[in-house]
Design a protein around this motif. Structure first.
Motif, PDB file in Angstrom:
ATOM      1  N   ARG A 262       0.646  -1.220   0.013  1.00 47.63           N
ATOM      2  CA  ARG A 262      -0.071   0.055   0.028  1.00 47.63           C
ATOM      3  C   ARG A 262       0.945   1.168  -0.048  1.00 47.63           C
ATOM      4  O   ARG A 262       0.383   2.171  -0.415  1.00 47.63           O
TER       5      ARG A 262
ATOM      6  N   ASP B 138      -7.797   6.289   0.425  1.00 43.42           N
ATOM      7  CA  ASP B 138      -8.103   5.181   0.570  1.00 43.42           C
ATOM      8  C   ASP B 138      -7.111   4.157   1.056  1.00 43.42           C
ATOM      9  O   ASP B 138      -7.422   3.224   1.953  1.00 43.42           O
ATOM     10  N   GLU B 139      -6.036   4.193   0.301  1.00 40.12           N
ATOM     11  CA  GLU B 139      -4.863   3.217   0.577  1.00 40.12           C
ATOM     12  C   GLU B 139      -4.283   3.601   2.167  1.00 40.12           C
ATOM     13  O   GLU B 139      -3.952   2.605   2.885  1.00 40.12           O
TER      14      GLU B 139
ATOM     15  N   LYS C  55      -6.699   2.100   4.773  1.00 37.37           N
ATOM     16  CA  LYS C  55      -6.314   0.483   4.833  1.00 37.37           C
ATOM     17  C   LYS C  55      -5.223   0.129   5.828  1.00 37.37           C
ATOM     18  O   LYS C  55      -5.168  -0.530   6.672  1.00 37.37           O
TER      19      LYS C  55
ATOM     20  N   GLU D  56      -6.009   0.966   9.539  1.00 35.40           N
ATOM     21  CA  GLU D  56      -7.120  -0.256   9.979  1.00 35.40           C
ATOM     22  C   GLU D  56      -6.154  -1.341  10.732  1.00 35.40           C
ATOM     23  O   GLU D  56      -6.393  -1.601  11.561  1.00 35.40           O
ATOM     24  N   GLN D  57      -5.239  -1.714   9.801  1.00 35.13           N
ATOM     25  CA  GLN D  57      -4.273  -2.925  10.301  1.00 35.13           C
ATOM     26  C   GLN D  57      -3.492  -2.333  11.188  1.00 35.13           C
ATOM     27  O   GLN D  57      -2.842  -3.124  12.080  1.00 35.13           O
TER      28      GLN D  57
END
Length: 290
Positions: free
Chosen positions: A162, A277-278, A281, A284-285
């Motif tokens: 990402r 958007d990347e 993500k 979140e992780q």
């Protein structure tokens, strides 16, 4: 090498007269949230066990369980003969039917259910036995840390992918930036012409330069590139530092947002949306990184 906070470790120890099962599982948490389930025999060692787990796992919501199963013939509970006999005598007085034969068996069954019919002798902790158990706890901790490392490798691969995606999108932003500036210039010139008023070309050029400088994103592009490189450097370091990576993500997000607010150009704003958007993500992780 990063580690995940999600993990599971288990170890089983067979002693001469007992079986010890140790289970440790962890989930993500901002700090160390440790819950322990320990038999009363080993309760005096709880603080030592907590310190051992804290030193090994660092952060996370951790559940530690130590299960004890007696496999030998010895037991710490014994029948209190005097109390049971007294209960039986009292039960006989209640009814003349409890006499002889099977009635005595029924009386005995009833008596042993009464309070104080069984006495429990508290077993003393054997230090040498505990040392063996502590070694087994360390094995379970090694197992959960191995699990965390494996999970961390998966997260690392996803982060790198990402970050590379954001880098590629940044290159596209850099490529179309001159076109954006030219389009701004043309749009302003067109607007001035539509006024059908004469204007000083030199004055207009000065105002145009001032306007374009307000929307210049050169610094943001450089800083974003530096933050992306720093993220990858931190990711490759020997320590797993999820909090530091989280701070770098905040800086990356700040530069992306500034580029989006300054761009004033649809094609660039679309690239900014993809970068956001990347990054989301990744965030979140990132909550699951030690």
């Amino acid at each position: 090498m990063i580690q995940s906070m999600t993990g599971f470790g288990k170890s089983v120890l067979q002693l001469p007269n007992k079986k010890i099962t140790i289970e440790i599982k962890s989930l993500n948490s901002k700090n160390l949230d440790l819950n322990t389930r320990i038999p009363s025999l080993y309760r005096e060692k709880e603080l030592t066990i907590r310190q051992l787990i804290s030193k090994s796992l660092g952060r996370g919501k951790v559940d530690f369980s130590l299960y004890l199963e007696i496999t030998g013939e010895e037991t710490s509970s014994q029948v209190n003969n005097v109390v049971v006999k007294e209960y039986m005598n009292q039960l006989r007085e209640l009814s003349p039917y409890f006499e002889g034969g099977d009635q005595e068996v029924e009386l005995a069954k009833m008596a042993v259910r009464m309070p104080d019919a069984l006495t429990t002798t508290r077993e003393e902790l054997d230090e040498s036995e505990y040392n063996v158990i502590e070694d087994e706890i360390k094995r379970a901790l090694a197992a959960i840390n191995e699990y965390r490392l494996d999970e961390g490798k998966v997260l690392e691969h996803d982060f790198l992918k990402r970050i590379d995606n954001i880098n590629a999108l940044l290159e596209k932003v850099i490529a179309i930036d001159p076109k954006r500036v030219e389009q701004v210039r043309e749009r302003l010139l067109k607007a001035v012409k539509e006024l059908k008023e004469e204007h000083d070309p030199n004055r207009f050029e000065q105002e145009l330069i001032y306007y374009i400088e307000k929307y210049d994103i050169t610094e943001e592009k450089v800083r974003l590139k530096n933050h992306l490189d720093y993220f990858k450097e931190t990711l490759a370091s020997a320590d797993s530092n999820g909090k530091k990576l989280g701070f770098i993500c905040q800086e990356i997000g700040r530069e992306i947002n500034t580029i989006g607010s300054k761009s004033n150009y649809a094609a660039m704003q679309q690239l900014v949306v993809q970068m956001k958007d990347e990054l989301e993500k990744i965030k979140e992780q990132m909550l699951n990184v030690l």
